[in-house]
Design a protein around this motif. Structure first.
Motif, mmCIF file in Angstrom:
data_model
loop_
_atom_site.group_PDB
_atom_site.id
_atom_site.type_symbol
_atom_site.label_atom_id
_atom_site.label_comp_id
_atom_site.label_asym_id
_atom_site.label_seq_id
_atom_site.Cartn_x
_atom_site.Cartn_y
_atom_site.Cartn_z
ATOM 1 N N MET A 155 0.836 -1.204 0.000
ATOM 2 C CA MET A 155 0.000 0.000 0.000
ATOM 3 C C MET A 155 0.869 1.251 0.000
ATOM 4 O O MET A 155 0.596 2.224 -0.733
ATOM 5 N N SER A 156 1.934 1.238 0.807
ATOM 6 C CA SER A 156 2.781 2.427 0.951
ATOM 7 C C SER A 156 3.489 2.768 -0.347
ATOM 8 O O SER A 156 3.418 3.910 -0.838
ATOM 9 N N VAL A 157 4.202 1.775 -0.918
ATOM 10 C CA VAL A 157 5.003 2.093 -2.116
ATOM 11 C C VAL A 157 4.100 2.395 -3.304
ATOM 12 O O VAL A 157 4.479 3.194 -4.185
ATOM 13 N N LYS A 158 2.913 1.802 -3.352
ATOM 14 C CA LYS A 158 1.982 2.142 -4.439
ATOM 15 C C LYS A 158 1.598 3.613 -4.358
ATOM 16 O O LYS A 158 1.637 4.343 -5.365
ATOM 17 N N MET A 159 1.243 4.087 -3.157
ATOM 18 C CA MET A 159 0.860 5.487 -2.988
ATOM 19 C C MET A 159 2.040 6.417 -3.264
ATOM 20 O O MET A 159 1.888 7.463 -3.913
ATOM 21 N N ILE A 160 3.222 6.035 -2.789
ATOM 22 C CA ILE A 160 4.405 6.886 -2.960
ATOM 23 C C ILE A 160 4.841 6.912 -4.425
ATOM 24 O O ILE A 160 5.153 7.983 -4.977
ATOM 25 N N ASP A 161 4.851 5.728 -5.081
ATOM 26 C CA ASP A 161 5.249 5.695 -6.491
ATOM 27 C C ASP A 161 4.281 6.497 -7.351
ATOM 28 O O ASP A 161 4.684 7.188 -8.305
ATOM 29 N N GLU A 162 2.974 6.423 -7.052
ATOM 30 C CA GLU A 162 1.991 7.197 -7.810
ATOM 31 C C GLU A 162 2.213 8.700 -7.611
ATOM 32 O O GLU A 162 2.071 9.490 -8.552
ATOM 33 N N ALA A 163 2.574 9.103 -6.391
ATOM 34 C CA ALA A 163 2.853 10.523 -6.124
ATOM 35 C C ALA A 163 4.065 10.984 -6.915
ATOM 36 O O ALA A 163 4.054 12.071 -7.521
ATOM 37 N N HIS A 164 5.108 10.159 -6.912
ATOM 38 C CA HIS A 164 6.319 10.526 -7.654
ATOM 39 C C HIS A 164 6.052 10.566 -9.152
ATOM 40 O O HIS A 164 6.630 11.398 -9.875
ATOM 41 N N ALA A 165 5.187 9.664 -9.631
ATOM 42 C CA ALA A 165 4.871 9.649 -11.068
ATOM 43 C C ALA A 165 4.167 10.926 -11.487
ATOM 44 O O ALA A 165 4.245 11.333 -12.658
ATOM 45 N N ARG A 166 3.491 11.586 -10.547
ATOM 46 C CA ARG A 166 2.818 12.856 -10.835
ATOM 47 C C ARG A 166 3.718 14.040 -10.480
ATOM 48 O O ARG A 166 3.250 15.163 -10.329
ATOM 49 N N ASN A 167 5.029 13.767 -10.322
ATOM 50 C CA ASN A 167 6.012 14.801 -9.969
ATOM 51 C C ASN A 167 5.758 15.405 -8.599
ATOM 52 O O ASN A 167 6.134 16.553 -8.325
ATOM 53 N N GLY A 168 5.084 14.650 -7.754
ATOM 54 C CA GLY A 168 4.834 15.127 -6.406
ATOM 55 C C GLY A 168 5.975 14.759 -5.464
ATOM 56 O O GLY A 168 6.808 13.887 -5.746
ATOM 57 N N LYS A 169 5.995 15.438 -4.332
ATOM 58 C CA LYS A 169 6.994 15.190 -3.296
ATOM 59 C C LYS A 169 6.253 14.804 -2.011
ATOM 60 O O LYS A 169 5.316 15.484 -1.601
ATOM 61 N N GLY A 195 11.661 5.115 5.831
ATOM 62 C CA GLY A 195 11.989 6.211 4.929
ATOM 63 C C GLY A 195 13.032 5.778 3.924
ATOM 64 O O GLY A 195 12.945 6.112 2.728
ATOM 65 N N ASP A 196 14.011 5.018 4.369
ATOM 66 C CA ASP A 196 15.036 4.513 3.452
ATOM 67 C C ASP A 196 14.455 3.468 2.503
ATOM 68 O O ASP A 196 14.732 3.484 1.297
ATOM 69 N N LEU A 197 13.644 2.539 3.051
ATOM 70 C CA LEU A 197 13.075 1.493 2.207
ATOM 71 C C LEU A 197 12.188 2.077 1.109
ATOM 72 O O LEU A 197 12.187 1.598 -0.026
ATOM 73 N N TYR A 198 11.421 3.097 1.467
ATOM 74 C CA TYR A 198 10.462 3.659 0.522
ATOM 75 C C TYR A 198 11.047 4.826 -0.271
ATOM 76 O O TYR A 198 10.358 5.420 -1.102
ATOM 77 N N GLY A 199 12.306 5.186 -0.013
ATOM 78 C CA GLY A 199 12.966 6.237 -0.775
ATOM 79 C C GLY A 199 12.456 7.633 -0.498
ATOM 80 O O GLY A 199 12.447 8.490 -1.392
ATOM 81 N N ILE A 200 12.028 7.913 0.754
ATOM 82 C CA ILE A 200 11.471 9.236 1.059
ATOM 83 C C ILE A 200 12.200 9.908 2.222
ATOM 84 O O ILE A 200 11.716 10.903 2.764
#
Length: 1071
Positions: free
Chosen positions: A733-747, A832-837
């Motif tokens: 769930m976490s990486v899906k939400m984070i990857d989708e945010a990054h794909a939209r150029n979000g931080k 934070g390290d695992l998810y790259g944030i």
């Protein structure tokens, strides 16, 4: 000729002439079964009274008592014992020395059908000898009458102290031990003890170098051997401590060394440990139970290397061990201990159990060369004292070092029996305790030992048995017998029952206790031609067990316990014969059935590795330590098979893994690395072929698993870990939400995650609004874990002692009816390290969910002292306190009387208000409302009751966990609940408004037809693990090595499959 033999036998047996053998088995064997003084008393008493007319002694120049002393006592010295009707010794004689038609007494080591001593038994039978074994002579109290255990312990410890001085000198330390000799160097035990006392006085006066302190001697067991060793140790200045205190002693000395390196130390520490300290139940919901451990040691995992060995300087091994028990210390465990800086100096293995409980003690030593040095760094053995490693003593004839005292002790007891044995013409003339000690008479085994040939038949060259040996009958079942099988001769009755009914048996395992106190264990594959016969055998065996205490509800001591497996019809085919891809699930816990159901019911898939796109149904194999447990998991699942497997048996594990495509380990995390090594590289039969099988686990990746990643990559193997709920679904769930945010150029500005396993609202019906489906100890311990997280750019540390106080109220917008709270969950920063944030997120927070009010009650209980794991003095007495008495003791810890406080107590409240007042006056909580809730919890748990606390509760922590386990378990048809909620706050550099993305999983336990319940926790752990196996079967995961489900190739299809299986995630976005 037959009548002549009978006449000869009648002439010799009972003729009152006793022969004493010269001991020939070992050059150091100087003991005698009777001393000259014993012989004199027997002879001077006269043949009419003592029934001993003559004693003939074989000459020996090494016996502790000289031949002349025996002559002075009235004995005849002669090599020829042919006139003797009774011949006695210590150890077994050479076969050619055994004369026909006599009675012999010695330690024969034959009644357990020991293979190496069967030629001796054959010779005994051939020569029509009446054989009496000292080991089988027991008193009315059930204990052996003739033994040398204490002398072995005394001599062993003195010999080790002698070598310890030399070892410390080689390490650069001079100690008083250096002046001590070996036991045989002193003329008597008293002289040896005096020398030890002198060493102790020097230690008390001048001390020991601090660089080798604290010196901790750990004694295993509490029997005669341990008592003898402790008797010597107690002559030195010492303090005995409980096992739980060892870490404290080590920590205190480490601090002391930092400040005062030249300080001398004036005492040693001793610690006595038993099996309770050496193992723990593999099922975390179960406590140690001695009877269960002896009957089923496979239920238990070794912990000695974690809890005891790291703090030991010397391990004095005095405890009986069988192969079916976990080892005390293995080679790999010692290697790891040494790498971590363990200060173990040596092993004093008085049991001399070669290749046994201490794996690296693989050879015995001699009195003249009592030590070897083992270097675990390169698995090498040396005869010197200098160099790396530990010194080991393993002398197998220690009592002879005190030959004079040992012979006197032995003869004092044996002389009481000699008259009866010397005059015996027929067994019926003997008292019952001697008749029971007679293994053979008149060329035949006596009735009590008729089991020996039957055991020999199945034990000869018995290789490690497969899980399900093939019987010679159509129907079979595995029967486990444990208890006093041989000393109470219950094995005879069991085998008679089987054979009398027309059944057959095959011995799968057999371990025989070495003393009257030790239980024995046998596994028999019992077969019959029809189920009616097999049922009759099972019923008769059950009746036998119940008659001898197998009913654990009875008060009598359990002499025999019985476990029956499921009846199998032979010839039903092997796992390897099943068509289609196969998945092996290891374990039989709650999470296994949902995993097996998902895989077995999944629609046809492309065959693993096939090029023709053919499709097959998945076949699931569930393997557990107990066949019955595995059968319960697969019951009603069409494409599933149950099998028995001990994963510690690498050969059997490798054989089973070779038959499948994917392995799912749902065992405790400590097993994963060994299983992964088999999947990557090991084949038991050829040792070189890589099996290359993919694997899935639901556990966190620890160091042992991480270290296997390169090997897995090299073999082209995927080890998909953390594929459960938390960890597992939370990752995806976490990486899906984070990857989708990054794909939209979000931080990602903030990441928060809340997860908890809770009772459903209907089941949250106690003051804590919480329930346990496993041992409460783990959950209570987690409340002491420190935590760290990041909040608005600041790193927040929470000490374990204040974790409950850090709880915060939580209301979820989509679930307004849930009154929740959250506690920080260990180290959030690593995510934070695992998810790259780590660099972009100012808040990274993971938390555990509970219903509101839980933490304030738990914090108060903790302050009262209920979570203190140290042994409490009040719980060490044999006179057990009541729960109320113990509660009063905890609340009176500071001697504060409620009668002198200013708390306003309502008179009508009685004892409740008194408890509330005490809690408040002691400062355990600040608000009366919390104190009231705490008292309600105390009363709900029964901690106020006038009932005695069980003996296995030695600490306040044990007490509350025991009550929680009893009072806070899920009831019939009660449901649990899993709630997982993520929030990801995303900001955009182009000015788009900040978004808060939320994802929520809410799952309830399912009540199935028939009333059985599948918990929400089992579903949300078992199904993701099964999905991981399915993805590997379908070749959808290309990444190799030890991985987590953090890549799109895993989490995208896995989350889709979760939703299609009914585990739904609700997502929403707030702006």
């Amino acid at each position: 000729m037959g009548s002549a033999a009978t006449e000869s036998n009648d002439t010799l047996l009972g003729n009152g002439v006793v022969g004493i053998l010269a001991e020939t088995c070992n050059m150091w064997e100087r003991r005698a079964p009777l001393t000259p003084s014993h012989c004199a008393r027997l002879l001077l008493g006269g043949g009419n009274r003592t029934r001993v007319n003559r004693i003939i002694v074989q000459p020996s120049t090494k016996r502790i008592h000289h031949d002349a002393q025996y002559e002075d006592s009235g004995c005849k010295i002669s090599e020829d014992l042919s006139e003797c009707g009774l011949i006695i010794g210590i150890k077994q004689p050479k076969l050619e020395m055994i004369l026909p038609d006599r009675a012999y007494t010695f330690f024969s080591h034959t009644h357990k059908a020991q293979k190496e001593n069967m030629p001796l038994l054959d010779k005994i039978l051939e020569e029509r000898v009446s054989l009496f074994d000292y080991e089988l002579i027991v008193g009315d109290d059930g204990k052996r009458s003739l033994a040398f255990g204490k002398f072995a312990g005394r001599a062993g410890l003195i010999d080790f102290l002698h070598g310890l001085g030399q070892r410390y000198l080689s390490l650069g330390y001079s100690t008083p031990f250096l002046s001590l000799g070996q036991s045989h160097m002193y003329p008597s035990l008293a002289a040896a003890k005096a020398a030890v006392i002198a060493v102790g006085e020097e230690i008390a006066t001048f001390g020991l170098p601090s660089g080798i302190c604290p010196i901790v001697f750990v004694f295993t067991g509490v029997g005669n051997v341990s008592q003898g060793a402790q008797e010597i140790f107690k002559l030195l200045p010492h303090t005995f401590v409980d096992a739980e205190k060892l870490p404290e002693i080590s920590a205190a000395w480490n601090l002391s060394k930092q400040s005062q390196s030249t300080k001398r130390v004036f005492q040693l520490y001793g610690c006595v440990v038993t099996s309770r300290d050496m193992v723990s139940h593999k099922d975390p919901t179960r406590h140690f139970d001695k009877a269960d451990y002896y009957a089923h040691p496979e239920h238990y995992a070794p912990v000695f290397h974690e809890r005891i060995a790291p703090y030991a300087s010397v391990i004095v091994n005095c405890m009986y061990w069988e192969r079916r028990f976990p080892r005390l210390l293995s080679i790999s465990q010692l290697q790891q201990l040494m790498k971590s800086g363990c200060l173990l100096v040596g092993i004093c293995d008085i049991t001399c159990d070669i290749g046994g409980s201490i794996e690296f003690v693989d050879k015995s030593t001699s009195i003249e060369k009592p030590f070897f040095r083992y270097d675990p760094s390169n698995n090498s053995y040396h005869d010197d004292m200098e160099g790396n490693g530990v010194i080991c003593l393993a002398v197998d004839i220690l009592p002879t070092e005190f030959s004079k005292e040992a012979s006197q002790h032995f003869g004092n007891i044996l002389s009481k029996f000699v008259a009866s044995l010397a005059s015996m013409k027929q067994l019926v003339e003997l008292p019952s305790y001697l008749r029971r000690a007679c293994i053979a008479h008149d060329g035949r085994l006596t009735s009590l030992y008729e089991y020996i040939p039957r055991m020999r038949k199945t034990m000869i060259d018995l290789a490690p048995a497969k899980a399900n040996p093939s019987p010679d009958k159509k129907y079979s079942t595995l029967v486990s017998l444990s208890g006093h099988l041989f000393d109470k001769f219950l094995i005879n009755e069991a085998l008679d029952i089987i054979e009398a009914a027309g059944g057959s048996f095959q011995l799968v395992r057999c371990e025989v206790g070495q003393s009257i106190d030790d239980t024995s264990y046998s596994e028999l594959e019992v077969g019959a031609d029809d189920t009616a016969t097999l049922d009759k055998i099972i019923d008769s065996l059950t009746s036998l067990a119940n008659a001898h205490g197998g009913n654990h509800n009875a008060r009598k001591e359990t002499e025999l316990s019985l476990k029956i497996g499921k009846v199998n019809e032979c010839g039903t085919g092997d796992i390897v014969d099943k068509e289609g891809p196969k998945v092996l699930i290891l374990g039989a816990g709650r999470v296994c059935r949902p995993a097996a159901q998902f895989l077995a019911s999944y629609p046809n898939i492309c065959s693993y590795g096939a090029d023709d796109n053919s499709t097959d149904q998945i076949h699931v194999i569930v393997a557990s330590l107990y066949q019955k447990d595995a059968e319960e998991i697969v019951e009603g699942i069409k494409n599933a098979t149950a099998t028995q497997l001990d994963v510690a048996d690498i050969g059997s594990l490798s054989d089973l893994v070779s038959q499948v495509e994917v392995v799912v380990s749902l065992l405790p995390a400590s097993f994963h690395a060994a299983i992964a090594r088999v999947c990557i590289e090991f084949d038991w039969q050829i040792h070189l072929l890589q099996l290359k099988k993919h694997m899935v686990t639901a556990s966190y990746v620890d160091e042992s698993m991480s270290n296997l990643s390169q090997a897995a990559k090299g073999a082209g193997v995927t080890i998909l870990s953390e594929m459960g709920l938390d960890p597992g679904i939370d990752h995806m769930m976490s990486v899906k939400m984070i990857d989708e945010a990054h794909a939209r150029n979000g931080k990602v500005k903030a990441f928060t995650s809340f997860c908890g396993g809770l009772p459903s609202p209907a089941a949250a019906n106690n003051p804590l609004a919480y329930k346990f489906s496993w041992n409460p100890a783990g959950a209570v311990h987690s409340g002491k874990n420190p935590a760290v997280y990041k909040f608005l750019g600041e790193t927040i540390h929470v000490d374990g002692s204040s974790l409950y106080e850090s709880a915060k109220r939580l209301r979820l917008p989509g679930l307004p009816a849930f009154a929740l709270e959250h506690l920080p969950n260990r180290n959030s920063l690593i995510y934070g390290d695992l998810y790259g944030i780590s660099e972009e997120a100012s808040t990274i927070y993971r938390a555990t969910l509970r219903y509101e009010g839980f933490s304030e009650i738990m914090a108060t209980l903790s302050k009262i002292g209920f979570f203190d794991a140290a042994n409490h003095p009040l719980l060490q007495d044999t006179n057990r306190p009541t729960y109320k008495g113990f509660l009063d003791e905890l609340l009176n810890a500071n001697n504060i009387s409620t009668t002198t406080t200013n708390i306003n107590i309502e008179a009508s409240g009685g004892y409740d208000d008194e408890l509330i007042a005490r809690i408040l006056s002691l400062g355990h909580c600040k608000e009366k409302d919390i104190a009231v809730k705490t008292v309600k919890t105390i009363k709900f748990l029964g901690l106020h009751e006038e009932i005695q606390i069980p003996k296995d509760c030695s600490s306040a922590f044990n007490v509350i966990c025991q009550r929680m386990e009893q009072r806070m378990a899920y009831g019939h048809n009660e449901q649990d609940m899993v709630l997982l909620h993520h929030e990801v706050e995303v900001e955009y550099p182009d000015g788009r408004p900040t978004e808060k993305h939320q994802a929520t999983l809410l799952e309830f336990g399912k009540v199935e037809n028939g009333g059985s319940t599948t918990t929400a926790m089992a579903l949300t752990v078992g199904v993701p693990a099964a999905i991981g196996a399915l993805l590997l079967l379908e070749n959808k995961v290309q990444t190799k090595g030890v991985i987590r489900p953090l890549e799109p190739e895993i989490y995208i299809p896995a989350l889709e499959m979760l939703e299609s299986s009914g585990i739904k995630l609700a997502e929403r976005v707030e702006i």
